[in-house]
Design a protein around this motif. Structure first.
Motif, PDB file in Angstrom:
ATOM      1  N   ASP A 258      -0.011 -11.178   5.681  1.00  0.00           N
ATOM      2  CA  ASP A 258      -0.239  -9.855   6.270  1.00  0.00           C
ATOM      3  C   ASP A 258      -1.109  -8.952   5.413  1.00  0.00           C
ATOM      4  O   ASP A 258      -1.642  -7.956   5.909  1.00  0.00           O
ATOM      5  CB  ASP A 258       1.101  -9.149   6.527  1.00  0.00           C
ATOM      6  CG  ASP A 258       1.893  -9.787   7.652  1.00  0.00           C
ATOM      7  OD1 ASP A 258       1.261 -10.368   8.555  1.00  0.00           O
ATOM      8  OD2 ASP A 258       3.133  -9.714   7.631  1.00  0.00           O
ATOM      9  N   VAL A 259      -1.238  -9.260   4.107  1.00  0.00           N
ATOM     10  CA  VAL A 259      -1.896  -8.310   3.210  1.00  0.00           C
ATOM     11  C   VAL A 259      -3.372  -8.121   3.568  1.00  0.00           C
ATOM     12  O   VAL A 259      -3.963  -7.068   3.280  1.00  0.00           O
ATOM     13  CB  VAL A 259      -1.743  -8.780   1.740  1.00  0.00           C
ATOM     14  CG1 VAL A 259      -2.668  -9.948   1.433  1.00  0.00           C
ATOM     15  CG2 VAL A 259      -1.992  -7.621   0.780  1.00  0.00           C
ATOM     16  N   GLY A 260      -3.976  -9.110   4.226  1.00  0.00           N
ATOM     17  CA  GLY A 260      -5.367  -8.969   4.633  1.00  0.00           C
ATOM     18  C   GLY A 260      -5.585  -7.902   5.682  1.00  0.00           C
ATOM     19  O   GLY A 260      -6.720  -7.468   5.906  1.00  0.00           O
ATOM     20  N   SER A 285      -2.349   3.885  -0.743  1.00  0.00           N
ATOM     21  CA  SER A 285      -3.113   4.363  -1.893  1.00  0.00           C
ATOM     22  C   SER A 285      -3.498   3.244  -2.848  1.00  0.00           C
ATOM     23  O   SER A 285      -4.451   3.384  -3.619  1.00  0.00           O
ATOM     24  CB  SER A 285      -2.310   5.420  -2.669  1.00  0.00           C
ATOM     25  OG  SER A 285      -1.066   4.893  -3.099  1.00  0.00           O
ATOM     26  N   LYS A 286      -2.781   2.113  -2.778  1.00  0.00           N
ATOM     27  CA  LYS A 286      -3.080   1.027  -3.703  1.00  0.00           C
ATOM     28  C   LYS A 286      -2.558  -0.285  -3.158  1.00  0.00           C
ATOM     29  O   LYS A 286      -1.453  -0.352  -2.629  1.00  0.00           O
ATOM     30  CB  LYS A 286      -2.452   1.316  -5.076  1.00  0.00           C
ATOM     31  CG  LYS A 286      -2.761   0.284  -6.140  1.00  0.00           C
ATOM     32  CD  LYS A 286      -2.101   0.669  -7.461  1.00  0.00           C
ATOM     33  CE  LYS A 286      -2.387  -0.341  -8.549  1.00  0.00           C
ATOM     34  NZ  LYS A 286      -1.705   0.024  -9.832  1.00  0.00           N
ATOM     35  N   VAL A 287      -3.384  -1.340  -3.276  1.00  0.00           N
ATOM     36  CA  VAL A 287      -2.965  -2.704  -2.934  1.00  0.00           C
ATOM     37  C   VAL A 287      -3.232  -3.555  -4.175  1.00  0.00           C
ATOM     38  O   VAL A 287      -4.392  -3.746  -4.561  1.00  0.00           O
ATOM     39  CB  VAL A 287      -3.737  -3.266  -1.724  1.00  0.00           C
ATOM     40  CG1 VAL A 287      -3.244  -4.681  -1.399  1.00  0.00           C
ATOM     41  CG2 VAL A 287      -3.586  -2.354  -0.511  1.00  0.00           C
ATOM     42  N   LEU A 298       7.651 -17.431  -1.762  1.00  0.00           N
ATOM     43  CA  LEU A 298       6.594 -16.771  -1.011  1.00  0.00           C
ATOM     44  C   LEU A 298       5.779 -15.858  -1.931  1.00  0.00           C
ATOM     45  O   LEU A 298       6.310 -15.237  -2.847  1.00  0.00           O
ATOM     46  CB  LEU A 298       7.185 -15.945   0.134  1.00  0.00           C
ATOM     47  CG  LEU A 298       7.853 -16.729   1.267  1.00  0.00           C
ATOM     48  CD1 LEU A 298       8.492 -15.773   2.257  1.00  0.00           C
ATOM     49  CD2 LEU A 298       6.836 -17.611   1.980  1.00  0.00           C
ATOM     50  N   VAL A 299       4.502 -15.784  -1.668  1.00  0.00           N
ATOM     51  CA  VAL A 299       3.611 -14.929  -2.461  1.00  0.00           C
ATOM     52  C   VAL A 299       3.529 -13.560  -1.796  1.00  0.00           C
ATOM     53  O   VAL A 299       3.219 -13.452  -0.608  1.00  0.00           O
ATOM     54  CB  VAL A 299       2.210 -15.553  -2.581  1.00  0.00           C
ATOM     55  CG1 VAL A 299       1.272 -14.614  -3.310  1.00  0.00           C
ATOM     56  CG2 VAL A 299       2.300 -16.888  -3.314  1.00  0.00           C
ATOM     57  N   ASN A 300       3.814 -12.519  -2.565  1.00  0.00           N
ATOM     58  CA  ASN A 300       3.779 -11.140  -2.065  1.00  0.00           C
ATOM     59  C   ASN A 300       2.830 -10.303  -2.914  1.00  0.00           C
ATOM     60  O   ASN A 300       2.506 -10.661  -4.053  1.00  0.00           O
ATOM     61  CB  ASN A 300       5.178 -10.515  -2.111  1.00  0.00           C
ATOM     62  CG  ASN A 300       6.168 -11.219  -1.214  1.00  0.00           C
ATOM     63  OD1 ASN A 300       6.316 -10.864  -0.051  1.00  0.00           O
ATOM     64  ND2 ASN A 300       6.855 -12.225  -1.736  1.00  0.00           N
ATOM     65  N   TYR A 301       2.417  -9.170  -2.337  1.00  0.00           N
ATOM     66  CA  TYR A 301       1.560  -8.229  -3.050  1.00  0.00           C
ATOM     67  C   TYR A 301       2.162  -6.838  -2.949  1.00  0.00           C
ATOM     68  O   TYR A 301       2.595  -6.409  -1.870  1.00  0.00           O
ATOM     69  CB  TYR A 301       0.145  -8.237  -2.471  1.00  0.00           C
ATOM     70  CG  TYR A 301      -0.581  -9.540  -2.709  1.00  0.00           C
ATOM     71  CD1 TYR A 301      -1.389  -9.712  -3.826  1.00  0.00           C
ATOM     72  CD2 TYR A 301      -0.435 -10.604  -1.836  1.00  0.00           C
ATOM     73  CE1 TYR A 301      -2.045 -10.909  -4.058  1.00  0.00           C
ATOM     74  CE2 TYR A 301      -1.083 -11.812  -2.063  1.00  0.00           C
ATOM     75  CZ  TYR A 301      -1.885 -11.954  -3.176  1.00  0.00           C
ATOM     76  OH  TYR A 301      -2.509 -13.148  -3.403  1.00  0.00           O
ATOM     77  N   GLU A 302       2.209  -6.148  -4.090  1.00  0.00           N
ATOM     78  CA  GLU A 302       2.744  -4.787  -4.126  1.00  0.00           C
ATOM     79  C   GLU A 302       1.758  -3.830  -3.453  1.00  0.00           C
ATOM     80  O   GLU A 302       0.563  -3.853  -3.737  1.00  0.00           O
ATOM     81  CB  GLU A 302       2.977  -4.334  -5.563  1.00  0.00           C
ATOM     82  CG  GLU A 302       4.110  -5.046  -6.280  1.00  0.00           C
ATOM     83  CD  GLU A 302       5.476  -4.486  -5.915  1.00  0.00           C
ATOM     84  OE1 GLU A 302       5.500  -3.462  -5.197  1.00  0.00           O
ATOM     85  OE2 GLU A 302       6.486  -5.056  -6.349  1.00  0.00           O
ATOM     86  N   VAL A 303       2.296  -3.002  -2.559  1.00  0.00           N
ATOM     87  CA  VAL A 303       1.489  -1.996  -1.867  1.00  0.00           C
ATOM     88  C   VAL A 303       2.136  -0.637  -2.104  1.00  0.00           C
ATOM     89  O   VAL A 303       3.348  -0.477  -1.964  1.00  0.00           O
ATOM     90  CB  VAL A 303       1.395  -2.291  -0.356  1.00  0.00           C
ATOM     91  CG1 VAL A 303       0.578  -1.202   0.346  1.00  0.00           C
ATOM     92  CG2 VAL A 303       0.782  -3.658  -0.112  1.00  0.00           C
ATOM     93  N   GLU A 304       1.308   0.348  -2.459  1.00  0.00           N
ATOM     94  CA  GLU A 304       1.797   1.701  -2.748  1.00  0.00           C
ATOM     95  C   GLU A 304       1.289   2.662  -1.682  1.00  0.00           C
ATOM     96  O   GLU A 304       0.127   2.596  -1.286  1.00  0.00           O
ATOM     97  CB  GLU A 304       1.322   2.127  -4.129  1.00  0.00           C
ATOM     98  CG  GLU A 304       1.937   3.414  -4.637  1.00  0.00           C
ATOM     99  CD  GLU A 304       1.511   3.713  -6.063  1.00  0.00           C
ATOM    100  OE1 GLU A 304       0.564   4.512  -6.230  1.00  0.00           O
ATOM    101  OE2 GLU A 304       2.094   3.147  -6.996  1.00  0.00           O
TER     102      GLU A 304
END
Length: 391
Positions: A258-260, A285-287, A298-304
């Motif tokens: 989903d991060v894309g 504000s930040k990915v 699972l690979v996740n990405y922090e989103v602010e």
């Protein structure tokens, strides 16, 4: 003969019993067929649902769980000491540059004054040394001039001196010039020296003295104080926590699939479990570019996310749901998606008129999220549409 009669009676009784069983089976079977037909007739009856035309928003996106985070600044003294005064209390609004607390500064004042005294002594000594070096340089320069004049004179009357004497005098002159250049360079370095060890000591002592006063580096709300007046603190210990500019953020982890779909500046809606009737608007504000793996692999990405309309009810650490908006149509007329039919290539809906009759209206539909659909033309607010209930 008697035996035959008895046998006949038993046979007759068995026939009657068999006939009764067959009749019972037929009755049960008939009843089952009747009930099945009745049930079939009931289910084939068409059932309808009604819905009013309303104004609302249609949003397409995806959700992610997260937490509310305050933008916090931890404050600590730059030196250790004993707290003499605290000028604020928890919950106070403070402005950038406001004094939070002070330490007893007697020891740091003494260190600063001692450093100043040492600097003064060293500066006096340095002036004396500089004057001495200047005098030596002037004397050496005069001696060098005398040596040059003497050598020039010897060269004008070479017959009065041997070749060896001229050679020795030339070497002596060259040595004196080298000595003069070295002393001159040393004098220039000494004269232009920008800072001494004692000056550095004064600078450090002054900084330590200034560190006994704790200032607010930003404006915001004071969240906590770790100590009271009279207690000792170190320069490695947080003394206060400040909510920077009262900014509220939300953070979440989004899986790689989903991060894309997420970009900085993208609109989001945030809801918290503790405030179910409120929805807050925010923007990404930040990915983070670096991934975070959880226990499932699972690979996740922090989103602010910056929350643009926070309230005082939002608390640091609250659980929240973040809805990332892919597309949104606001304040539009909507009806259930199932209410729309295609008749002869046209979009139509069944509407109940003011007399209670069902009439068919042609409409023009727009955006849909799969549940509701935007009505661009053909309907008005509060009209009632009727449609077949889904099975």
């Amino acid at each position: 003969m008697k035996i035959i009669k008895n046998w006949w009676k038993q046979l007759k009784s068995k026939k009657l019993l068999l006939a009764g069983v067959m009749v019972t089976v037929l009755v049960i079977a008939g009843t089952g067929v009747w009930m099945q037909k009745k049930s079939s007739n009931d289910t084939t009856e068409i059932q309808y649902e009604q819905a009013r035309v309303t104004r609302d928003n249609i949003i397409v996106g995806f959700d992610s769980d997260g937490n509310i985070n305050y933008s916090k600044v931890n404050l600590r003294f730059g030196v250790k000491g004993t707290i003499s005064e605290i000028l604020v209390t928890e919950g106070d609004e403070v402005q950038k540059g406001a004094v939070i607390a002070k330490l007893y500064d007697r020891d740091y004042q003494d260190q600063y004054q001692l450093a100043l005294a040492k600097l003064s002594d060293s500066q006096e000594q340095e002036i004396t040394n500089l004057l001495d070096s200047e005098l030596r340089l002037m004397n050496l320069e005069a001696e060098l001039e005398r040596q040059r004049d003497l050598y020039d004179e010897m060269e004008t009357i070479p017959e009065a001196y041997s070749a060896n004497e001229l050679k020795l005098k030339k070497l002596e002159l060259a040595g004196k010039e080298t000595e003069y250049e070295h002393l001159k360079r040393k004098y220039e370095i000494q004269k232009n020296k920008s800072i001494s060890q004692d000056e550095l000591s004064v600078k450090m002592a002054l900084e330590n003295l200034e560190e006994t006063i704790l200032y607010a580096p930003v404006s915001g709300t004071l969240l906590s104080l770790a100590n009271k007046a009279g207690e000792r603190v170190s320069d490695e210990q947080d003394f206060a926590v400040l909510h920077e500019n009262d900014a509220v953020k939300a953070s979440t982890r989004v899986i790689e699939y989903d991060v894309g779909q997420i970009k900085v500046g993208q609109k989001v809606y945030v809801t918290v479990e503790a405030l179910p009737d409120q929805r807050f608007t925010g923007q990404v504000s930040k990915v983070n570019s670096l991934p975070v793996s959880d226990s499932t692999g699972l690979v996740n990405y922090e989103v602010e996310i910056d929350i643009l309309d926070p309230s005082g009810e939002l608390k640091d650490g609250m659980n929240c749901s973040v809805s990332f908006v892919i597309k949104e149509v606001t304040n539009c007329l909507i009806v259930p998606y199932r209410a729309i039919k295609i008749v002869e290539g046209k979009q139509v809906v069944n509407v109940i008129d003011e007399n209670g009759n069902t009439i068919e209206k042609q409409i023009k539909a727009g955006f849909t999220d799969g549940t509701n659909v935007e009505i661009l033309e053909g309907l008005n607010v509060n009209e009632t549409v009727i449609y077949t209930r889904s099975r």
